[in-house]
Motif scaffolding. Structure first.
Motif, PDB file in Angstrom:
ATOM      1  N   UNK A   1       0.709  -1.573   0.051  1.00  0.00           N
ATOM      2  CA  UNK A   1       0.076   0.039   0.036  1.00  0.00           C
ATOM      3  C   UNK A   1       0.885   1.492   0.085  1.00  0.00           C
ATOM      4  N   UNK A   2       0.322   2.405  -0.486  1.00  0.00           N
ATOM      5  CA  UNK A   2       0.794   3.495  -0.244  1.00  0.00           C
ATOM      6  C   UNK A   2       0.843   4.084   1.100  1.00  0.00           C
ATOM      7  N   UNK A   3       2.107   4.558   1.426  1.00  0.00           N
ATOM      8  CA  UNK A   3       2.213   4.650   3.173  1.00  0.00           C
ATOM      9  C   UNK A   3       1.162   5.515   3.744  1.00  0.00           C
ATOM     10  N   UNK A   4       0.498   6.465   2.863  1.00  0.00           N
ATOM     11  CA  UNK A   4      -0.564   7.208   3.368  1.00  0.00           C
ATOM     12  C   UNK A   4      -1.842   6.443   3.579  1.00  0.00           C
ATOM     13  N   UNK A   5      -1.989   5.241   2.893  1.00  0.00           N
ATOM     14  CA  UNK A   5      -3.142   4.395   2.961  1.00  0.00           C
ATOM     15  C   UNK A   5      -2.918   3.374   4.283  1.00  0.00           C
ATOM     16  N   UNK A   6      -1.491   2.881   4.455  1.00  0.00           N
ATOM     17  CA  UNK A   6      -1.161   2.429   5.350  1.00  0.00           C
ATOM     18  C   UNK A   6      -1.327   2.932   6.969  1.00  0.00           C
ATOM     19  N   UNK A   7      -1.026   4.475   6.612  1.00  0.00           N
ATOM     20  CA  UNK A   7      -1.306   4.981   7.960  1.00  0.00           C
ATOM     21  C   UNK A   7      -2.950   5.107   8.341  1.00  0.00           C
ATOM     22  N   UNK A   8      -3.730   5.239   7.080  1.00  0.00           N
ATOM     23  CA  UNK A   8      -4.841   5.371   7.626  1.00  0.00           C
ATOM     24  C   UNK A   8      -5.427   4.217   8.338  1.00  0.00           C
ATOM     25  N   UNK A   9      -5.042   2.747   7.905  1.00  0.00           N
ATOM     26  CA  UNK A   9      -5.395   1.510   8.363  1.00  0.00           C
ATOM     27  C   UNK A   9      -4.631   1.852   9.918  1.00  0.00           C
ATOM     28  N   UNK A  10      -3.580   2.178  10.249  1.00  0.00           N
ATOM     29  CA  UNK A  10      -3.090   2.073  11.548  1.00  0.00           C
ATOM     30  C   UNK A  10      -3.804   2.907  12.445  1.00  0.00           C
ATOM     31  N   UNK A  11      -4.604   3.883  12.036  1.00  0.00           N
ATOM     32  CA  UNK A  11      -5.404   4.709  12.790  1.00  0.00           C
ATOM     33  C   UNK A  11      -6.287   3.978  13.895  1.00  0.00           C
ATOM     34  N   UNK A  12      -6.864   3.018  13.046  1.00  0.00           N
ATOM     35  CA  UNK A  12      -7.858   2.298  13.726  1.00  0.00           C
ATOM     36  C   UNK A  12      -7.278   1.175  14.804  1.00  0.00           C
ATOM     37  N   UNK A  13      -5.946   1.087  14.865  1.00  0.00           N
ATOM     38  CA  UNK A  13      -5.331   0.095  15.822  1.00  0.00           C
ATOM     39  C   UNK A  13      -4.470   0.800  16.845  1.00  0.00           C
ATOM     40  N   UNK A  14      -4.696   1.012  18.046  1.00  0.00           N
ATOM     41  CA  UNK A  14      -4.137   1.765  19.258  1.00  0.00           C
ATOM     42  C   UNK A  14      -3.116   0.988  19.640  1.00  0.00           C
ATOM     43  N   UNK A  15      -2.020   1.628  19.802  1.00  0.00           N
ATOM     44  CA  UNK A  15      -0.717   0.683  20.304  1.00  0.00           C
ATOM     45  C   UNK A  15      -0.143   1.488  21.564  1.00  0.00           C
ATOM     46  N   UNK A  16       0.023   0.589  22.728  1.00  0.00           N
ATOM     47  CA  UNK A  16       0.950   1.087  23.827  1.00  0.00           C
ATOM     48  C   UNK A  16       2.103   0.582  23.778  1.00  0.00           C
ATOM     49  N   UNK A  17       3.147   1.201  23.996  1.00  0.00           N
ATOM     50  CA  UNK A  17       4.605   0.587  23.933  1.00  0.00           C
ATOM     51  C   UNK A  17       5.167   0.349  25.555  1.00  0.00           C
ATOM     52  N   UNK A  18       6.300  -0.155  25.737  1.00  0.00           N
ATOM     53  CA  UNK A  18       6.881  -0.483  27.016  1.00  0.00           C
ATOM     54  C   UNK A  18       7.355   1.057  27.353  1.00  0.00           C
ATOM     55  N   UNK A  19       8.022   1.712  26.438  1.00  0.00           N
ATOM     56  CA  UNK A  19       8.452   2.999  27.079  1.00  0.00           C
ATOM     57  C   UNK A  19       7.014   3.952  26.540  1.00  0.00           C
ATOM     58  N   UNK A  20       6.960   5.132  27.225  1.00  0.00           N
ATOM     59  CA  UNK A  20       5.468   5.672  27.162  1.00  0.00           C
ATOM     60  C   UNK A  20       5.551   6.596  25.883  1.00  0.00           C
ATOM     61  N   UNK A  21       6.698   6.950  25.400  1.00  0.00           N
ATOM     62  CA  UNK A  21       6.519   7.852  24.276  1.00  0.00           C
ATOM     63  C   UNK A  21       5.838   8.961  24.107  1.00  0.00           C
ATOM     64  N   UNK A  22       5.575   9.798  25.516  1.00  0.00           N
ATOM     65  CA  UNK A  22       4.753  10.802  25.286  1.00  0.00           C
ATOM     66  C   UNK A  22       5.592  12.085  24.949  1.00  0.00           C
ATOM     67  N   UNK A  23       4.817  12.976  24.281  1.00  0.00           N
ATOM     68  CA  UNK A  23       5.556  14.406  23.995  1.00  0.00           C
ATOM     69  C   UNK A  23       5.941  15.117  25.098  1.00  0.00           C
ATOM     70  N   UNK A  24       7.140  15.179  25.379  1.00  0.00           N
ATOM     71  CA  UNK A  24       7.846  15.829  26.684  1.00  0.00           C
ATOM     72  C   UNK A  24       7.252  17.371  27.007  1.00  0.00           C
ATOM     73  N   UNK A  25       7.008  17.909  25.802  1.00  0.00           N
ATOM     74  CA  UNK A  25       6.635  19.533  25.756  1.00  0.00           C
ATOM     75  C   UNK A  25       5.358  19.666  25.650  1.00  0.00           C
ATOM     76  N   UNK A  26       4.394  18.648  26.024  1.00  0.00           N
ATOM     77  CA  UNK A  26       2.875  18.805  25.934  1.00  0.00           C
ATOM     78  C   UNK A  26       2.516  18.057  27.009  1.00  0.00           C
TER      79      UNK A  26
END
Length: 250
Positions: A77-102
């Motif tokens: 798939x085009x990366x844009x279409x793959x990204x659309x698919x990914x929107x419907x799948x939530x993922x939580x990682x080991x490391x929290x990966x939060x934006x530190x400035x928000x």
């Protein structure tokens, strides 16, 4: 909700997944257990196309992940279409990966506003609702550096839920936490399970697997060694390799 058919994944000469076939029903909680390096996290990353499968097919909610099929041939798939698919799948990682400035609320509203084009007011209202759901109503304006690891992970779960996913993936969500903070994250996950969220969880928390999971899969060296009802697998593992693993972790 998830169907894996003979999924293989290699990184150069390293063959990590060696033909994974399994099914996750809608509303099911599946826990993946096994030693480090067995391919659990790689399989999770393949489900939402953070990694491309080398062979086989992966479907989420009936749709082929990351590829279009024409005849017998798969076309990426085009990366844009793959990204659309990914929107419907939530993922939580080991490391929290939060934006530190928000702030906590800012982390949760970023994707709905930028990706889903929600109004700021609607995104913030939903964000506050989600913070309440994970027990952090009073932390909306706190920055990640002001939060404990358990609180940061709960914000990360709320952030994933803000995109209203049909499926949630958890990659060892408590392994980076101090032991006394593990329970608060597992409690949020239990509540999600009770609400009917489909979840695939890579975990070393056997108590959670026993209590909450509908199915348990033991992976080793890139293959599914054993699967079944969690209580049965944990109490009476049929395979020698599963027995050896559980004797060290239980």
């Amino acid at each position: 909700m998830v169907r894996a058919e003979a999924v293989h994944k290699s990184f150069g000469a390293l063959h990590v997944l060696k033909g994974i076939t399994l099914t996750v029903q809608a509303g099911e909680v599946m826990c993946l257990i096994g030693p480090s390096g067995s391919g659990k996290s790689t399989f999770l990353r393949c489900i939402n196309h953070l990694e491309q499968v080398t062979a086989g097919r992966l479907y989420v909610d009936g749709d082929l992940v990351g590829y279009r099929e024409r005849g017998e041939v798969l076309h990426e798939m085009h990366p844009r279409d793959a990204a659309k698919q990914r929107r419907e799948i939530g993922m939580v990682f080991q490391r929290f990966n939060l934006f530190p400035h928000r702030t906590a609320l800012g982390n949760i509203t970023e994707a709905p506003i930028r990706v889903k084009k929600q109004s700021r007011a609607a995104a913030e209202a939903k964000g506050r609702e989600l913070l309440a759901q994970v027990g952090l109503s009073d932390k909306a304006n706190a920055y990640p550096s002001q939060l404990s690891g358990g609180q940061q992970q709960r914000v990360a779960i709320a952030r994933a839920l803000a995109m209203q996913p049909k499926l949630m993936l958890f990659d060892e969500p408590t392994s980076a936490l101090d032991p006394e903070l593990v329970g608060e994250v597992l409690d949020v996950m239990k509540e999600l399970a009770q609400q009917g969220m489909t979840m695939v969880v890579v975990t070393h928390e056997m108590g959670f697997a026993r209590e909450v999971a509908d199915s348990l899969v033991f992976m080793d060296d890139g293959v599914v060694v054993e699967s079944g009802q969690p209580r049965e697998v944990l109490a009476k593992p049929a395979h020698e390799r599963t027995q050896a693993f559980l004797s060290k972790v239980l």
